[in-house]
Motif scaffolding. Sequence first.
Motif, PDB file in Angstrom:
ATOM      1  N   LEU A 145       0.808  -1.213   0.000  1.00 60.63           N
ATOM      2  CA  LEU A 145       0.000   0.000   0.000  1.00 60.63           C
ATOM      3  C   LEU A 145       0.849   1.274   0.000  1.00 60.63           C
ATOM      4  N   VAL A 146       1.818   1.365   0.885  1.00 64.13           N
ATOM      5  CA  VAL A 146       2.653   2.572   0.940  1.00 64.13           C
ATOM      6  C   VAL A 146       3.318   2.865  -0.407  1.00 64.13           C
ATOM      7  N   PRO A 147       3.885   1.873  -1.113  1.00 65.25           N
ATOM      8  CA  PRO A 147       4.520   2.175  -2.397  1.00 65.25           C
ATOM      9  C   PRO A 147       3.544   2.689  -3.465  1.00 65.25           C
ATOM     10  N   ASN A 148       2.252   2.502  -3.263  1.00 60.57           N
ATOM     11  CA  ASN A 148       1.260   2.938  -4.254  1.00 60.57           C
ATOM     12  C   ASN A 148       0.536   4.223  -3.854  1.00 60.57           C
ATOM     13  N   GLU A 149       0.988   4.880  -2.812  1.00 61.07           N
ATOM     14  CA  GLU A 149       0.301   6.093  -2.352  1.00 61.07           C
ATOM     15  C   GLU A 149       0.288   7.184  -3.420  1.00 61.07           C
ATOM     16  N   GLU A 150       1.409   7.440  -4.045  1.00 63.00           N
ATOM     17  CA  GLU A 150       1.457   8.499  -5.057  1.00 63.00           C
ATOM     18  C   GLU A 150       0.579   8.162  -6.252  1.00 63.00           C
ATOM     19  N   ARG A 151       0.529   6.888  -6.628  1.00 60.85           N
ATOM     20  CA  ARG A 151      -0.331   6.470  -7.739  1.00 60.85           C
ATOM     21  C   ARG A 151      -1.796   6.734  -7.419  1.00 60.85           C
ATOM     22  N   VAL A 152      -2.215   6.415  -6.210  1.00 64.70           N
ATOM     23  CA  VAL A 152      -3.609   6.652  -5.808  1.00 64.70           C
ATOM     24  C   VAL A 152      -3.935   8.140  -5.850  1.00 64.70           C
TER      25      VAL A 152
ATOM     26  N   GLU B  78      -2.889  -0.238  12.404  1.00 63.81           N
ATOM     27  CA  GLU B  78      -1.916  -0.715  11.417  1.00 63.81           C
ATOM     28  C   GLU B  78      -2.309  -0.285  10.004  1.00 63.81           C
ATOM     29  N   LEU B  79      -3.580  -0.500   9.642  1.00 64.27           N
ATOM     30  CA  LEU B  79      -4.038  -0.208   8.287  1.00 64.27           C
ATOM     31  C   LEU B  79      -3.910   1.272   7.950  1.00 64.27           C
ATOM     32  N   SER B  80      -4.094   2.135   8.925  1.00 65.08           N
ATOM     33  CA  SER B  80      -4.117   3.573   8.653  1.00 65.08           C
ATOM     34  C   SER B  80      -2.739   4.210   8.599  1.00 65.08           C
ATOM     35  N   GLN B  81      -1.687   3.409   8.660  1.00 60.55           N
ATOM     36  CA  GLN B  81      -0.334   3.968   8.530  1.00 60.55           C
ATOM     37  C   GLN B  81       0.075   4.072   7.066  1.00 60.55           C
ATOM     38  N   CYS B  82      -0.898   4.381   6.235  1.00 61.14           N
ATOM     39  CA  CYS B  82      -0.666   4.623   4.810  1.00 61.14           C
ATOM     40  C   CYS B  82      -1.735   5.614   4.359  1.00 61.14           C
ATOM     41  N   SER B  83      -1.767   5.907   3.082  1.00 65.76           N
ATOM     42  CA  SER B  83      -2.724   6.869   2.550  1.00 65.76           C
ATOM     43  C   SER B  83      -4.137   6.587   3.061  1.00 65.76           C
ATOM     44  N   VAL B  84      -4.825   7.640   3.468  1.00 70.82           N
ATOM     45  CA  VAL B  84      -6.179   7.518   4.008  1.00 70.82           C
ATOM     46  C   VAL B  84      -7.117   6.844   3.014  1.00 70.82           C
ATOM     47  N   ALA B  85      -6.848   6.985   1.722  1.00 68.14           N
ATOM     48  CA  ALA B  85      -7.737   6.428   0.700  1.00 68.14           C
ATOM     49  C   ALA B  85      -7.877   4.919   0.817  1.00 68.14           C
ATOM     50  N   PHE B  86      -6.831   4.229   1.233  1.00 71.60           N
ATOM     51  CA  PHE B  86      -6.890   2.765   1.317  1.00 71.60           C
ATOM     52  C   PHE B  86      -7.881   2.313   2.380  1.00 71.60           C
ATOM     53  N   ARG B  87      -7.770   2.898   3.567  1.00 70.29           N
ATOM     54  CA  ARG B  87      -8.685   2.448   4.618  1.00 70.29           C
ATOM     55  C   ARG B  87     -10.097   2.953   4.334  1.00 70.29           C
TER      56      ARG B  87
ATOM     57  N   LEU C 195      -8.265   4.941  13.781  1.00 76.58           N
ATOM     58  CA  LEU C 195      -7.793   5.305  12.452  1.00 76.58           C
ATOM     59  C   LEU C 195      -7.079   6.653  12.431  1.00 76.58           C
ATOM     60  N   CYS C 196      -7.240   7.447  13.479  1.00 75.85           N
ATOM     61  CA  CYS C 196      -6.484   8.694  13.617  1.00 75.85           C
ATOM     62  C   CYS C 196      -5.079   8.443  14.151  1.00 75.85           C
ATOM     63  N   ILE C 197      -4.888   7.333  14.835  1.00 81.14           N
ATOM     64  CA  ILE C 197      -3.603   7.043  15.472  1.00 81.14           C
ATOM     65  C   ILE C 197      -2.569   6.595  14.448  1.00 81.14           C
ATOM     66  N   GLY C 198      -2.995   5.753  13.491  1.00 83.80           N
ATOM     67  CA  GLY C 198      -2.062   5.257  12.487  1.00 83.80           C
ATOM     68  C   GLY C 198      -1.361   6.355  11.699  1.00 83.80           C
ATOM     69  N   PRO C 199      -2.106   7.327  11.140  1.00 83.70           N
ATOM     70  CA  PRO C 199      -1.435   8.406  10.420  1.00 83.70           C
ATOM     71  C   PRO C 199      -0.473   9.202  11.301  1.00 83.70           C
ATOM     72  N   ALA C 200      -0.830   9.386  12.575  1.00 82.72           N
ATOM     73  CA  ALA C 200       0.066  10.116  13.478  1.00 82.72           C
ATOM     74  C   ALA C 200       1.371   9.356  13.671  1.00 82.72           C
ATOM     75  N   ILE C 201       1.280   8.030  13.822  1.00 86.49           N
ATOM     76  CA  ILE C 201       2.489   7.205  13.942  1.00 86.49           C
ATOM     77  C   ILE C 201       3.334   7.330  12.680  1.00 86.49           C
ATOM     78  N   ARG C 202       2.679   7.229  11.515  1.00 86.83           N
ATOM     79  CA  ARG C 202       3.402   7.314  10.242  1.00 86.83           C
ATOM     80  C   ARG C 202       4.082   8.675  10.094  1.00 86.83           C
ATOM     81  N   MET C 203       3.366   9.744  10.359  1.00 83.34           N
ATOM     82  CA  MET C 203       3.940  11.083  10.206  1.00 83.34           C
ATOM     83  C   MET C 203       5.127  11.283  11.129  1.00 83.34           C
ATOM     84  N   LEU C 204       5.003  10.831  12.375  1.00 82.35           N
ATOM     85  CA  LEU C 204       6.109  10.996  13.312  1.00 82.35           C
ATOM     86  C   LEU C 204       7.319  10.186  12.870  1.00 82.35           C
ATOM     87  N   ASN C 205       7.108   8.956  12.426  1.00 85.94           N
ATOM     88  CA  ASN C 205       8.230   8.142  11.955  1.00 85.94           C
ATOM     89  C   ASN C 205       8.923   8.797  10.766  1.00 85.94           C
ATOM     90  N   ASP C 206       8.133   9.323   9.822  1.00 88.35           N
ATOM     91  CA  ASP C 206       8.724   9.988   8.659  1.00 88.35           C
ATOM     92  C   ASP C 206       9.479  11.248   9.072  1.00 88.35           C
TER      93      ASP C 206
END
Length: 388
Positions: free
Chosen positions: A23-30, A74-83, A250-261
């Motif tokens: 999913l993460v590698p396809n974020e820009e495509r989505v 876990e699922l929400s640690q990628c583009s919101v569109a997927f979840r 689903l709000c927690i996953g993006p926060a984890i992803r953003m902080l890691n990045d």
Amino acid sequence: MIRDKDSFDPFLDSLRAFVRERLVPNEERVARENAVPDELVAEMAAQHMFGYSIPEAYGGLGLTMEELALAAIELSQCSVAFRARVGTNTGIGSEGLVADGTAQQKQRYLPDLAAGRKTASFALTEPEAGSDATALKTSARRDGDDFVLNGTKCFITNAPIADLYTVMARSDPDKPGAGGISAFLVERGTPGLSVGKPYDKMGQAGSPVSEVHFDNCRVPAANLVGGLEGHGFKTAMKVLNKQRIHLAALCIGPAIRMLNDAMAFVAGRRQFGQALMNFQLVQAMIADCQTEIQAAQALVLQTARQRDAGEDVTMNASICKYFSSEMCGRVADRCVQMLGGYGYIADYGMERFYRDIRLFRLYEGTSQIHQLTIARHSLKQAGHPVGR
């Protein structure tokens, strides 16, 4: 409640790997195509993502609230569109049917929803009935063995691609407020049902949202959820109480992803002869993000366990959604700040998350509505009920 830790931990590991590798590698495509590609939808269906909360008897996984929350993180640690693509099936789009549908209704629709063969949508909000959902004007007039629906819904996630809509409509015009509202299952292709053009949104590219219109739309009485008139608002509240915990996760996953990045960026970016991560004010932003993420996760999992135990979590569900969505916004702002000018540039991805997560504070009840709910329940528990 985790039913079997020995099987659930490998499930989470598999989900985590799928998110990172597919999913993460396809974020820009989505974002570029403004849609989740069909082949990825098929892969998500093979991962059982469409049926997380649908009972096993209908082909779903039947996850408990705690299990669903952990999977959502876990699922929400990628583009919101997927979840969002799977979220209506394993959330608001199917939950009314799971909670209150008849045996026949469940058997007819849930297996296809669980397998991802059909997409569900939840049609409650109207132009003049958002925060005050009991003010909805969509009507449902009884005509023999049918109901005839008229009205417009707005801001309906996945409406442009949905095959089944759970629609809240007023079946008793003489009963104002919640009492006159019923819930209906309306299939795509029903004469009189039409879907508006997808909105051009601030963020969440790839997640289609639009209006839904009913113009003398004739729906069989057999599609009245639960076979009961006047119970639609109760069904909606059951859906939303659970979904608010789900959305908080689903709000927690993006926060984890953003902080890691952001941490990866400040570890590699140098200014004044040293890595940005060495500066104490940058470390303070990292600490604030990590603290709030951990607090939100603890709160959500505690509330999920309470719901699994059969407790009334109406107030705590609001607390979860309010705190977690506001937390995610604060984390996004700090992470853009840590990236500096690069945080404002699309190539680095942070600005996309910044736009995508802004909606979290609006849907499933605005932050201000949840503040009122929390305050009223707190005062009532203290023996000071608030009048309208």
